[in-house]
Design a protein around this motif. Structure first.
Motif, PDB file in Angstrom:
ATOM      1  N   GLY A  18      11.053 -14.603  -9.607  1.00  0.00           N
ATOM      2  CA  GLY A  18      12.124 -14.271  -8.686  1.00  0.00           C
ATOM      3  C   GLY A  18      13.430 -13.977  -9.613  1.00  0.00           C
ATOM      4  O   GLY A  18      13.802 -12.680  -9.217  1.00  0.00           O
ATOM      5  N   ARG A 213      13.363   0.707  -1.862  1.00  0.00           N
ATOM      6  CA  ARG A 213      12.762  -0.029  -0.505  1.00  0.00           C
ATOM      7  C   ARG A 213      11.409  -0.307  -0.935  1.00  0.00           C
ATOM      8  O   ARG A 213      11.017  -1.433  -0.568  1.00  0.00           O
ATOM      9  CB  ARG A 213      12.674   0.860   0.587  1.00  0.00           C
ATOM     10  CG  ARG A 213      11.733   0.549   1.819  1.00  0.00           C
ATOM     11  CD  ARG A 213      11.955   1.357   3.282  1.00  0.00           C
ATOM     12  NE  ARG A 213      11.491   0.927   4.292  1.00  0.00           N
ATOM     13  CZ  ARG A 213      10.032   1.255   4.674  1.00  0.00           C
ATOM     14  NH1 ARG A 213       9.427   2.157   3.651  1.00  0.00           N
ATOM     15  NH2 ARG A 213       9.514   0.740   5.601  1.00  0.00           N
ATOM     16  N   ARG A 216      11.832  -3.582  -3.041  1.00  0.00           N
ATOM     17  CA  ARG A 216      12.148  -4.811  -2.333  1.00  0.00           C
ATOM     18  C   ARG A 216      10.945  -5.349  -1.482  1.00  0.00           C
ATOM     19  O   ARG A 216      10.656  -6.433  -1.491  1.00  0.00           O
ATOM     20  CB  ARG A 216      13.286  -4.476  -1.221  1.00  0.00           C
ATOM     21  CG  ARG A 216      14.659  -4.477  -1.904  1.00  0.00           C
ATOM     22  CD  ARG A 216      15.709  -4.653  -0.593  1.00  0.00           C
ATOM     23  NE  ARG A 216      15.507  -3.151   0.213  1.00  0.00           N
ATOM     24  CZ  ARG A 216      16.131  -2.072   0.036  1.00  0.00           C
ATOM     25  NH1 ARG A 216      17.014  -2.057  -0.893  1.00  0.00           N
ATOM     26  NH2 ARG A 216      16.059  -1.079   0.972  1.00  0.00           N
ATOM     27  N   ALA A 217      10.181  -4.298  -1.010  1.00  0.00           N
ATOM     28  CA  ALA A 217       8.966  -4.699  -0.403  1.00  0.00           C
ATOM     29  C   ALA A 217       7.991  -5.349  -1.144  1.00  0.00           C
ATOM     30  O   ALA A 217       7.282  -6.426  -0.672  1.00  0.00           O
ATOM     31  CB  ALA A 217       8.364  -3.568   0.262  1.00  0.00           C
ATOM     32  N   ALA A 219       8.591  -7.139  -3.929  1.00  0.00           N
ATOM     33  CA  ALA A 219       9.252  -8.332  -4.185  1.00  0.00           C
ATOM     34  C   ALA A 219       9.052  -9.744  -2.978  1.00  0.00           C
ATOM     35  O   ALA A 219       8.742 -10.657  -3.288  1.00  0.00           O
ATOM     36  CB  ALA A 219      10.615  -8.338  -4.370  1.00  0.00           C
ATOM     37  N   GLU A 220       9.483  -8.985  -1.764  1.00  0.00           N
ATOM     38  CA  GLU A 220       9.023  -9.805  -0.578  1.00  0.00           C
ATOM     39  C   GLU A 220       7.627 -10.390  -0.562  1.00  0.00           C
ATOM     40  O   GLU A 220       7.466 -11.421  -0.246  1.00  0.00           O
ATOM     41  CB  GLU A 220       9.643  -9.158   0.624  1.00  0.00           C
ATOM     42  CG  GLU A 220      11.029  -9.048   0.728  1.00  0.00           C
ATOM     43  CD  GLU A 220      11.576  -7.961   1.962  1.00  0.00           C
ATOM     44  OE1 GLU A 220      10.757  -7.784   2.826  1.00  0.00           O
ATOM     45  OE2 GLU A 220      12.675  -7.921   1.972  1.00  0.00           O
ATOM     46  N   PHE A 221       6.970  -9.214  -0.778  1.00  0.00           N
ATOM     47  CA  PHE A 221       5.370  -9.490  -0.647  1.00  0.00           C
ATOM     48  C   PHE A 221       5.017 -10.787  -1.712  1.00  0.00           C
ATOM     49  O   PHE A 221       4.143 -11.535  -1.415  1.00  0.00           O
ATOM     50  CB  PHE A 221       4.531  -8.196  -0.669  1.00  0.00           C
ATOM     51  CG  PHE A 221       3.083  -8.431  -0.292  1.00  0.00           C
ATOM     52  CD1 PHE A 221       2.416  -8.589   0.712  1.00  0.00           C
ATOM     53  CD2 PHE A 221       2.181  -8.411  -1.618  1.00  0.00           C
ATOM     54  CE1 PHE A 221       1.176  -8.649   0.769  1.00  0.00           C
ATOM     55  CE2 PHE A 221       0.812  -8.568  -1.592  1.00  0.00           C
ATOM     56  CZ  PHE A 221       0.241  -8.843  -0.130  1.00  0.00           C
ATOM     57  N   SER A 222       5.409 -10.388  -2.946  1.00  0.00           N
ATOM     58  CA  SER A 222       5.056 -11.280  -4.081  1.00  0.00           C
ATOM     59  C   SER A 222       5.569 -12.909  -3.647  1.00  0.00           C
ATOM     60  O   SER A 222       4.734 -13.652  -4.272  1.00  0.00           O
ATOM     61  CB  SER A 222       5.548 -10.768  -5.370  1.00  0.00           C
ATOM     62  OG  SER A 222       7.067 -10.712  -5.394  1.00  0.00           O
ATOM     63  N   ASP A 223       6.716 -12.925  -2.951  1.00  0.00           N
ATOM     64  CA  ASP A 223       6.983 -14.201  -2.766  1.00  0.00           C
ATOM     65  C   ASP A 223       6.200 -14.911  -1.634  1.00  0.00           C
ATOM     66  O   ASP A 223       5.952 -16.229  -1.724  1.00  0.00           O
ATOM     67  CB  ASP A 223       8.664 -14.121  -1.895  1.00  0.00           C
ATOM     68  CG  ASP A 223       9.644 -13.696  -2.982  1.00  0.00           C
ATOM     69  OD1 ASP A 223       9.089 -14.014  -4.289  1.00  0.00           O
ATOM     70  OD2 ASP A 223      10.647 -13.244  -2.947  1.00  0.00           O
ATOM     71  N   ASP A 224       5.553 -14.277  -0.860  1.00  0.00           N
ATOM     72  CA  ASP A 224       4.583 -14.711   0.116  1.00  0.00           C
ATOM     73  C   ASP A 224       3.516 -13.680   0.610  1.00  0.00           C
ATOM     74  O   ASP A 224       3.491 -13.176   1.378  1.00  0.00           O
ATOM     75  CB  ASP A 224       5.412 -14.938   1.305  1.00  0.00           C
ATOM     76  CG  ASP A 224       4.728 -15.901   2.555  1.00  0.00           C
ATOM     77  OD1 ASP A 224       3.467 -16.464   2.156  1.00  0.00           O
ATOM     78  OD2 ASP A 224       5.247 -16.274   3.544  1.00  0.00           O
ATOM     79  N   ASN A 227       1.333 -13.908   3.904  1.00  0.00           N
ATOM     80  CA  ASN A 227       2.293 -13.527   5.047  1.00  0.00           C
ATOM     81  C   ASN A 227       2.022 -12.002   5.493  1.00  0.00           C
ATOM     82  O   ASN A 227       2.576 -11.178   4.579  1.00  0.00           O
ATOM     83  CB  ASN A 227       3.606 -13.933   5.014  1.00  0.00           C
ATOM     84  CG  ASN A 227       4.182 -13.850   6.477  1.00  0.00           C
ATOM     85  OD1 ASN A 227       3.737 -13.332   7.284  1.00  0.00           O
ATOM     86  ND2 ASN A 227       5.551 -14.047   6.453  1.00  0.00           N
ATOM     87  N   THR A 230       5.061  -9.612   5.690  1.00  0.00           N
ATOM     88  CA  THR A 230       5.518  -8.957   4.521  1.00  0.00           C
ATOM     89  C   THR A 230       5.071  -7.683   3.826  1.00  0.00           C
ATOM     90  O   THR A 230       5.731  -7.131   3.164  1.00  0.00           O
ATOM     91  CB  THR A 230       5.576 -10.284   3.470  1.00  0.00           C
ATOM     92  OG1 THR A 230       4.254 -10.233   3.065  1.00  0.00           O
ATOM     93  CG2 THR A 230       6.306 -11.357   3.576  1.00  0.00           C
TER      94      THR A 230
END
Length: 508
Positions: A18, A213, A216-217, A219-224, A227, A230
């Motif tokens: 992160g 964009r 960010r997409a 990064a958000e996908f790698s966090d979860d 889900n 994402t």
């Protein structure tokens, strides 16, 4: 515990990645935009410089031609019938900006007007045959070295024939060129700023923001990654970035699907391991009862009991393999020299096709053919292939159908080729690309899709290959198992003096 460990590992990975991802995103947001703005201004300024060089040279030529025109008019005026005193001539020379004026009317060259003592000439300029490169060179020579020099300039007269020749100081010319350069520089800065701003805003809107964009997409996908919310929503752009969004969304959806499947498989594996543990205990009890059956003197019991004991031994071995696979994967093959025909007979007996009234069972392996392989693993390979064929052949109770299952083999080139052939409907075309993948290749209701995957893994452990061939009606699987000497190991068969076999399995 496994699920918790997986979640912890994913969170740890996300936490570790992160800060780096955030720093990388920050660098890209500022770095790319700043570089874009800087390069835009730089390229616009370079363009203005390329425009400035011929412009200042053209300004210098125009300035000199204006002086020649004024000198020509002054020469015509002074050369008239009326005579002027010295003071008037000096005023006319000062108005034309010249120190001396001479002319050539086609017959002779003569001095028309001059100061009391004309200075020494430092540079000669002929405007009649001035080429662009010479004009640029002399322009920058004046800008760099000018200021206190005297120039002799020759050009065509405004009226009549011949030429006009003047002596002038280069200080006014240099000052005029410097003023022109400052104006050009100021105009260039204004144009560069306006152009750079417009280009920067356009490129940022077209490229930088969509890339941010995408970042960010990701990064958000790698966090979860499990889900589905994402997954990036494509913007619908009809360009390369829109195509990248579509491909990223497809990849993320496929990854979410794969991760969900992996999680289900992990849960399934844990459940199978628990069931398998209890099943192993039950089989061990059944093995004790079979041992007691072996003490009876009934001929039928004496004939059947060894097969029951062998089947139970293999079943217990399978349960042990399942538990070992849950820890580290399939065990390495323990290769031995075995008679393949006897192994195929055991497969037929266990499946119940030997002597069957509905399926014709044919063991076409030469009784003398030997193979260097792990007997238990090779048994599992043939068992899976033959069980699939039996299940397909038992599908329809139609007496007109030919139901035959045949196993054959031959030797050649330091390897053994085993063929398992049936007269069933064959493998559907849509299943062939994923035929040997777990949970993928099954067209039978209730099937798990594991048999061929297990067979392929065991064959690969021997350094061999398994494939589906189009060799007639039905399905035909070919298993190619090289000898240990052909797989980077010691060739046990050659060490024992084993003969090679030809196409029909006979010794050659």
């Amino acid at each position: 515990m496994d699920a918790g460990a997986d979640n912890g590992g994913q969170k740890g990975t996300a936490n570790a990645a992160g800060p780096d991802g955030a720093r990388a995103a920050g660098r890209h947001r500022t770095g790319l935009s700043g570089k874009l703005l800087f390069l835009t201004i730089l390229f616009v300024m370079l363009s203005e410089v390329m425009i400035y060089v011929p412009s200042v040279a053209n300004f210098r030529d125009g300035w000199l031609r204006d002086r020649l025109t004024m000198a020509g008019i002054t020469a015509v005026f002074l050369h008239g019938e009326r005579s002027f005193d010295r003071a008037t001539q000096d005023k006319l020379l000062e108005a034309s900006g010249a120190l001396a004026i001479a002319g050539y009317d086609g017959e002779r060259r003569r001095l028309i007007a001059a100061t009391t003592m004309p200075p020494e000439v430092d540079s000669h300029i002929d405007m009649r045959d001035m080429d662009p490169w010479t004009s640029v060179a002399e322009t920058f020579e004046t800008l760099v070295f000018g200021g206190d020099r005297t120039l002799r300039v020759v050009g065509a007269p405004a009226m009549g024939e011949g030429f006009v020749e003047i002596l002038i100081r280069d200080a006014p010319l240099r000052e005029a060129m410097l003023t022109f350069s400052r104006n050009i520089l100021a105009l260039s800065l204004i144009i560069s700023a306006i152009t750079a701003t417009l280009v920067y805003l356009s490129l940022r809107w077209l490229f930088v923001r969509p890339m941010q964009r995408l970042t960010r997409a990701m990064a958000e996908f790698s966090d979860d990654p499990e889900n589905a919310d994402t997954v990036i929503a494509p913007s619908g752009r009809a360009d390369e970035i829109g195509d990248a969004e579509l491909r990223l969304a497809a990849m993320q959806r496929e990854l979410v699907k794969t991760l969900h499947q992996k999680r289900r498989l992990a849960d399934l594996g844990l459940a199978v391991s628990k069931i398998n543990h209890d099943l192993r205990n039950i089989l061990a009890s059944a093995q004790l009862f079979s041992d007691r059956l072996g003490t009876l003197e009934d001929p039928t019991v004496q004939r059947v009991t060894p097969k029951i004991v062998g089947a139970l031994d293999r079943a217990i071995g399978y349960t042990r393999s399942v538990l070992e696979y849950g820890r580290a994967g399939e065990a390495a093959p323990e290769r031995r020299l075995i008679r393949l025909s006897h192994l195929v007979d055991d497969v037929g007996d266990l499946l119940g096709v030997a002597g069957s009234e509905t399926i014709e069972w044919k063991n076409a392996v030469d009784p003398e053919l030997e193979i260097d392989a792990d007997p238990d693993q090779l048994f599992r390979v043939l068992m899976n292939l033959c069980r699939n064929a039996v299940q397909v052949l038992d599908g329809k109770a139609d007496p007109t159908l030919v139901r035959r299952l045949e196993v054959g083999a031959r030797r050649g080139d330091g390897a053994t080729l085993i063929q398992v052939r049936d007269t069933g409907p064959g493998v559907p075309e849509q299943l062939r690309p994923t035929l040997f993948q777990a949970f993928s290749a099954t067209a039978r209701k209730g099937g798990t899709g594991l048999g061929l995957a297990i067979a392929a893994e065991l064959v690969r452990a021997h350094g061999g290959t398994i494939s589906l061939t189009d060799a007639g009606p039905g399905a035909c699987f070919e298993i190619h198992i090289p000898d240990r000497g052909r797989n980077g190991q010691r060739n046990a068969m050659k060490d024992r003096g084993r003969p090679e076999y030809g196409q029909n399995g006979k010794a050659g």
